[in-house]
Design a protein around this motif. Structure first.
Motif, PDB file in Angstrom:
ATOM      1  N   PRO A 283      -6.322 -44.723 -36.424  1.00  0.00           N
ATOM      2  CA  PRO A 283      -7.539 -46.108 -37.205  1.00  0.00           C
ATOM      3  C   PRO A 283      -8.195 -45.846 -37.732  1.00  0.00           C
ATOM      4  O   PRO A 283      -8.786 -46.284 -39.157  1.00  0.00           O
TER       5      PRO A 283
ATOM      6  N   LYS B 278      -5.145 -54.917 -42.787  1.00  0.00           N
ATOM      7  CA  LYS B 278      -3.859 -55.002 -41.294  1.00  0.00           C
ATOM      8  C   LYS B 278      -2.891 -53.642 -40.912  1.00  0.00           C
ATOM      9  O   LYS B 278      -2.176 -53.242 -39.558  1.00  0.00           O
TER      10      LYS B 278
ATOM     11  N   LYS C 124      -5.004 -51.134 -40.694  1.00  0.00           N
ATOM     12  CA  LYS C 124      -5.653 -50.802 -39.224  1.00  0.00           C
ATOM     13  C   LYS C 124      -5.331 -50.816 -37.857  1.00  0.00           C
ATOM     14  O   LYS C 124      -5.741 -50.226 -36.649  1.00  0.00           O
ATOM     15  N   ASP C 125      -4.948 -52.629 -37.964  1.00  0.00           N
ATOM     16  CA  ASP C 125      -4.957 -52.815 -36.417  1.00  0.00           C
ATOM     17  C   ASP C 125      -3.885 -52.575 -35.754  1.00  0.00           C
ATOM     18  O   ASP C 125      -3.750 -52.595 -34.762  1.00  0.00           O
ATOM     19  N   VAL C 126      -2.742 -52.290 -37.226  1.00  0.00           N
ATOM     20  CA  VAL C 126      -1.387 -52.047 -36.415  1.00  0.00           C
ATOM     21  C   VAL C 126      -1.652 -50.304 -35.930  1.00  0.00           C
ATOM     22  O   VAL C 126      -0.898 -50.180 -34.913  1.00  0.00           O
ATOM     23  N   TYR C 127      -2.549 -49.536 -36.799  1.00  0.00           N
ATOM     24  CA  TYR C 127      -3.045 -47.869 -35.963  1.00  0.00           C
ATOM     25  C   TYR C 127      -3.225 -48.110 -34.087  1.00  0.00           C
ATOM     26  O   TYR C 127      -3.007 -47.578 -33.820  1.00  0.00           O
ATOM     27  N   VAL C 128      -3.913 -49.176 -34.595  1.00  0.00           N
ATOM     28  CA  VAL C 128      -4.616 -50.027 -33.133  1.00  0.00           C
ATOM     29  C   VAL C 128      -4.786 -49.982 -31.953  1.00  0.00           C
ATOM     30  O   VAL C 128      -4.596 -49.672 -30.839  1.00  0.00           O
ATOM     31  N   LYS C 129      -3.425 -50.887 -32.495  1.00  0.00           N
ATOM     32  CA  LYS C 129      -2.186 -50.855 -31.289  1.00  0.00           C
ATOM     33  C   LYS C 129      -0.950 -50.924 -30.887  1.00  0.00           C
ATOM     34  O   LYS C 129      -0.976 -50.870 -29.760  1.00  0.00           O
ATOM     35  N   ASN C 130      -0.827 -49.573 -32.300  1.00  0.00           N
ATOM     36  CA  ASN C 130       0.321 -48.750 -31.848  1.00  0.00           C
ATOM     37  C   ASN C 130      -0.312 -47.156 -32.000  1.00  0.00           C
ATOM     38  O   ASN C 130      -0.322 -46.870 -33.488  1.00  0.00           O
ATOM     39  N   PRO C 131      -1.437 -46.479 -31.358  1.00  0.00           N
ATOM     40  CA  PRO C 131      -1.989 -45.115 -31.583  1.00  0.00           C
ATOM     41  C   PRO C 131      -1.162 -44.046 -32.536  1.00  0.00           C
ATOM     42  O   PRO C 131      -1.071 -43.203 -33.177  1.00  0.00           O
TER      43      PRO C 131
END
Length: 561
Positions: free
Chosen positions: A383, A369, A371-378
């Motif tokens: 990530p 989860k 990592k997904d947040v980092y992908v959406k909000n760099p």
């Protein structure tokens, strides 16, 4: 009654009495201080006693915790520790509410008493000085009157003497007049000063001294009142902790009532049952006939053992009475244990591995989860920084799954050789004697070494089987077994959901915001709390999503958010 009117002449006695009153306050303060020290020392001794008999952190502790009387004793020790805490509260309250207050009050009353008696002595000295001046005026008036009488007599004597000249008579007359004038002046001074003294004396005994003594009386009455308040507080300090002390004692009583002899007896069976069948009857062997001696299938001996051991050693086969000499932790597959005990150890190891796997999976889900947040909000993070940890967790899960499959293989092998039992009984971990189920003596004999100890002959086979599939892909059955293998846990409190939780992962339970649930297991430090909705629905929820109210100890209950 007023000290000023009734005790106007008892200045010294009042001084002694008020000093004795102050000394009494000091004595009472010392008494309370010693009582506080006794409470502190008593609480310390009780805590040390409780700590001394707490179970040690070793394998024996786990064994003792299975018995109700051991758990009751542990509860009693914990309640005793809380009981000691209440005596510490008594000591603290005595110090803060009585000793500190009286010490401060003693300084105030000493200062006030000193001021009042200083005023009293000053007034006493003034009236004594006025009395001395009055006495001086009186003596001067008396002396002048005598001098005037002698001068008058001398004048009359001179006037009657015909031989005295007229000049001498005139001189004697003037002297007599002067003395009479001095006596009149002295009389006037004495009269005026007497009037002044009487006025001062009246003011001294009816105004000044009564006011001073009234202040002393008020001070003494306040002192007595303060002592009364402190004595009442002395009792209230004890009374305030009685409800909690009562709960401690109720906890001890409840712990004692929770002892179940039948349950403990069943636990002895659960802990020490070997799983072997009792030996059958020994058949009669007729040595009078010329026939080969044979051993029956129900005998404790068999042909294979007969070849390996001489006949004279056969009585060593009475395995129920042979002590197991195998000490230490034993092999990894617990093959040194009897079948029933081995099954329990293996099942416990599988449950432990299941929990470890679930923890790792929860961590993996959380990192996914993140990592997904980092992908959406760099801007929040890289990530790629999460990948090493995800890879490490994946390897850990594979290792744990491989270990669990290995232990499951050993468990399946043990259960094949044991008396048949329902899966429900295996999962619950409770053993019940199966009178209608038997196991062949050949099985028990195959698993029994010549000296009566237990041996395992197929470990290598199971190891080969476990290695055939080192990369299992699913842990769902093992996680389900974690719940099925445990007894129904008692309720230890309630909780209220602060946020909704979907609960998609295995072992979790979905909740809605505001829902009330029962708590059956506290957070062990992994961030999850085990809850129950009803008899059929239970699982884990994030601890941060619920507000927990524990009720195992009402006096010290804490709320975790």
């Amino acid at each position: 009654m007023s000290w000023g009117s009734e005790l106007w002449d008892q200045f010294d006695n009042l001084e002694k009495h008020t000093q004795w009153g102050i000394e009494f306050v000091e004595k009472y303060t010392k008494f309370v201080k010693e009582r506080s020290e006794i409470e502190t020392n008593y609480a310390k001794q009780i805590r040390n006693l409780s700590k001394k008999y707490q179970p040690k952190k070793n394998s024996r502790e786990e064994e003792e915790s299975k018995y109700t009387f051991c758990r009751a004793f542990l509860t009693t020790l914990n309640e005793l520790n809380d009981y000691a805490g209440q005596h510490e509260v008594i000591a603290e309250n005595l110090t803060s509410q009585i000793i500190t207050e009286l010490s401060r009050y003693l300084q105030e009353i000493k200062t006030e008493r000193k001021s009042h008696f200083h005023d009293g002595r000053k007034a006493q000295q003034h009236i004594e000085s006025s009395w001395k001046q009055l006495e001086s005026c009186k003596r001067r008036f008396e002396r002048d009157c005598k001098e005037a009488d002698r001068a008058q007599q001398y004048f009359e004597k001179m006037d009657a003497d015909i031989n005295v000249t007229k000049a001498d008579v005139e001189k004697a007359r003037q002297q007599a007049q002067m003395r009479h004038q001095m006596a009149a002046d002295s009389k006037s001074d004495y009269s005026s000063y007497l009037q002044k003294f009487n006025q001062e004396q009246n003011e001294h005994y009816y105004t000044v001294i009564p006011n001073i003594f009234q202040k002393l009386q008020d001070m003494e009455e306040k002192r007595i009142e303060r002592i009364g308040v402190c004595m009442k507080t002395f009792a209230d300090v004890d009374r305030q902790v009685l409800p909690i002390v009562g709960k401690c004692l109720d906890g001890m009583t409840k712990a004692a009532e929770s002892i179940e002899p039948k349950t403990d007896s069943k636990q002895v069976v659960e802990s020490y049952k070997s799983g072997f069948e009792p030996p059958g009857d020994v058949e009669f062997e007729d040595y009078g006939q010329a026939m080969k001696r044979t051993a029956s299938d129900t005998s404790l001996s068999n042909s294979r053992e007969g070849k390996e051991k001489p006949a004279g050693k056969s009585k060593g086969k009475l395995w129920p009475f042979i002590k197991n000499k195998n000490k230490g932790s034993g092999p990894e597959d617990f093959s040194h244990l009897p079948p029933e005990q081995r099954r329990k150890k293996l099942q416990g190891k599988i449950d432990e591995l299941s929990k470890d796997i679930q923890k790792e999976m929860d961590q993996r889900d959380a990192l996914t989860k993140m990592k997904d947040v980092y992908v959406k909000n760099p801007q929040m993070g890289d990530p790629a920084s999460v990948d090493p940890r995800l890879s490490e967790i994946g390897q850990n899960i594979e290792k744990l799954q491989f270990e669990m499959q290995k232990f499951e293989g050993w468990l399946a092998e043990v259960e094949e050789r044991m008396p048949s039992k329902s899966d429900t009984h295996r999962r619950s971990g409770l053993y019940e004697t199966q009178n209608n189920t038997t196991v062949s003596n050949s099985c028990a004999q195959d698993r029994e070494s010549p000296d009566g100890s237990y041996t395992e002959e197929q470990n290598s086979e199971i190891q080969v089987k476990a290695n055939t599939n080192p990369n299992p892909t699913s842990t769902t059955p093992e996680f389900d077994d974690e719940f099925d293998d445990e007894e129904t846990l008692p309720t230890i409190g309630t909780c209220k959901a602060l946020y909704p939780f979907e609960g998609h992962n295995e072992g979790t339970i979905s909740v809605t915001e505001g829902e009330l649930l029962y708590v059956i297991e506290e957070d062990k430090g992994d961030g999850w709390t085990r809850v129950r909705r009803n008899e059929d629905e239970e699982g884990y929820v994030p601890t941060s999503y619920v507000e927990v109210f524990l009720e195992t100890n009402a006096k010290g209950a804490m709320t975790y958010i």
